[in-house]
Design a protein around this motif. Structure first.
Motif, short mmCIF file in Angstrom:
data_model
loop_
_atom_site.label_atom_id
_atom_site.label_comp_id
_atom_site.label_asym_id
_atom_site.label_seq_id
_atom_site.Cartn_x
_atom_site.Cartn_y
_atom_site.Cartn_z
N UNK A 272 -74.00 50.60 21.05
CA UNK A 272 -74.32 51.73 21.92
C UNK A 272 -75.78 51.78 22.35
N UNK A 273 -76.68 51.14 21.58
CA UNK A 273 -78.09 51.12 21.94
C UNK A 273 -78.46 49.73 22.42
N UNK A 274 -79.07 49.62 23.61
CA UNK A 274 -79.48 48.30 24.09
C UNK A 274 -80.38 47.60 23.07
N UNK A 275 -80.11 46.32 22.88
CA UNK A 275 -80.94 45.54 21.96
C UNK A 275 -80.57 45.68 20.51
N UNK A 276 -79.40 46.29 20.20
CA UNK A 276 -79.02 46.50 18.80
C UNK A 276 -77.52 46.36 18.63
N UNK B 152 -77.56 45.70 10.59
CA UNK B 152 -78.04 46.12 11.90
C UNK B 152 -78.95 45.02 12.42
N UNK B 153 -78.60 44.47 13.58
CA UNK B 153 -79.38 43.40 14.21
C UNK B 153 -80.06 43.98 15.44
N UNK B 154 -81.38 43.90 15.47
CA UNK B 154 -82.16 44.47 16.58
C UNK B 154 -82.96 43.37 17.23
N UNK B 155 -82.90 43.30 18.54
CA UNK B 155 -83.69 42.33 19.29
C UNK B 155 -85.13 42.81 19.36
N UNK B 156 -86.06 41.93 19.02
CA UNK B 156 -87.50 42.23 19.12
C UNK B 156 -88.09 41.36 20.20
N UNK C 148 -82.95 41.76 11.24
CA UNK C 148 -81.69 42.22 10.67
C UNK C 148 -81.97 42.97 9.38
N UNK C 149 -81.31 44.10 9.22
CA UNK C 149 -81.40 44.89 8.01
C UNK C 149 -80.01 45.02 7.42
N UNK C 150 -79.89 44.79 6.12
CA UNK C 150 -78.57 44.81 5.47
C UNK C 150 -78.49 45.97 4.49
N UNK D 168 -77.01 32.01 23.74
CA UNK D 168 -75.85 32.89 23.89
C UNK D 168 -76.01 34.14 23.05
N UNK D 169 -76.52 33.99 21.81
CA UNK D 169 -76.74 35.16 20.96
C UNK D 169 -77.78 36.07 21.56
N UNK D 170 -78.91 35.50 22.04
CA UNK D 170 -79.95 36.34 22.60
C UNK D 170 -79.47 37.02 23.88
N UNK D 171 -78.66 36.34 24.66
CA UNK D 171 -78.14 36.93 25.89
C UNK D 171 -77.17 38.07 25.57
N UNK D 172 -76.41 37.91 24.48
CA UNK D 172 -75.39 38.90 24.14
C UNK D 172 -75.97 40.15 23.47
N UNK D 173 -77.00 39.99 22.66
CA UNK D 173 -77.57 41.15 21.96
C UNK D 173 -78.04 42.16 22.99
#
Length: 169
Positions: free
Chosen positions: A82-86, A105-109, A116-118, A149-154
């Motif tokens: 629901x939040x861009x980049x996460x 939780x995976x957040x793009x920086x 990533x926080x577990x 692909x992962x960076x584009x999808x996040x």
């Protein structure tokens, strides 16, 4: 096939050292990713895992299935974009230590890193269990197209098909 990446050496809390590596490759026409993990101590392999990640059309989200050398099986599902980049991924599995539930939780920086926080579920509540930062440069053994692909999808709200390399939405 390319050479496997070198082992990464990590010092564990008890002072011992663990060597590990993970490799990723697209499979089945790029619709899925297969990851293989290997960990060694003292030159002896102590754990291996295989993960398959792809789009689950029934759940309409990205899901993953991990199988471990100890007989463990885990299922992971992306539950919140629901939040861009996460992304928030929830995992439930069984293994040598019983049933475990976790949430990552995976957040793009920026353009070059993911944080990533577990958390693990203990007595009905989520408890922090660690974090990691990964950059594009830190994953040289991962095929460039997989990383891209992962960076584009996040951060994409509609991630259907985002793991099909070359067709990220």
């Amino acid at each position: 096939p390319s050479e496997p990446p070198p082992m990464r050496i990590r010092k564990l809390p008890d002072g011992s050292k663990l060597a590990d590596r993970v490799t990723w490759e697209p499979i089945l026409g790029g619709k899925f990713l297969r990851g293989e993990y290997e960990a060694s101590q003292g030159g002896k392999v102590v754990r291996t895992e295989m993960t398959v990640i792809g789009w689950d059309p029934q759940l309409r989200t990205i899901a993953g299935w991990t199988f471990s050398s100890d007989g463990g099986v885990r299922t992971s599902v992306v539950v919140d974009v629901s939040k861009p980049g996460r992304w928030v991924v929830e995992t439930r599995g069984t293994g040598a230590s019983g049933v475990e539930e976790s949430r990552t939780t995976i957040t793009r920086e920026g353009e070059d890193a993911l944080l990533s926080g577990r958390e693990v579920r203990k007595e009905g509540r989520w408890v922090a269990a660690g974090s990691a930062r990964k950059s594009r440069q830190a994953a040289p053994a991962t095929p460039r197209a997989v990383v891209e692909a992962w960076f584009a999808a996040i951060g994409k709200r509609d991630c259907e098909g985002s793991l099909a390399l070359g067709t990220a939405k």
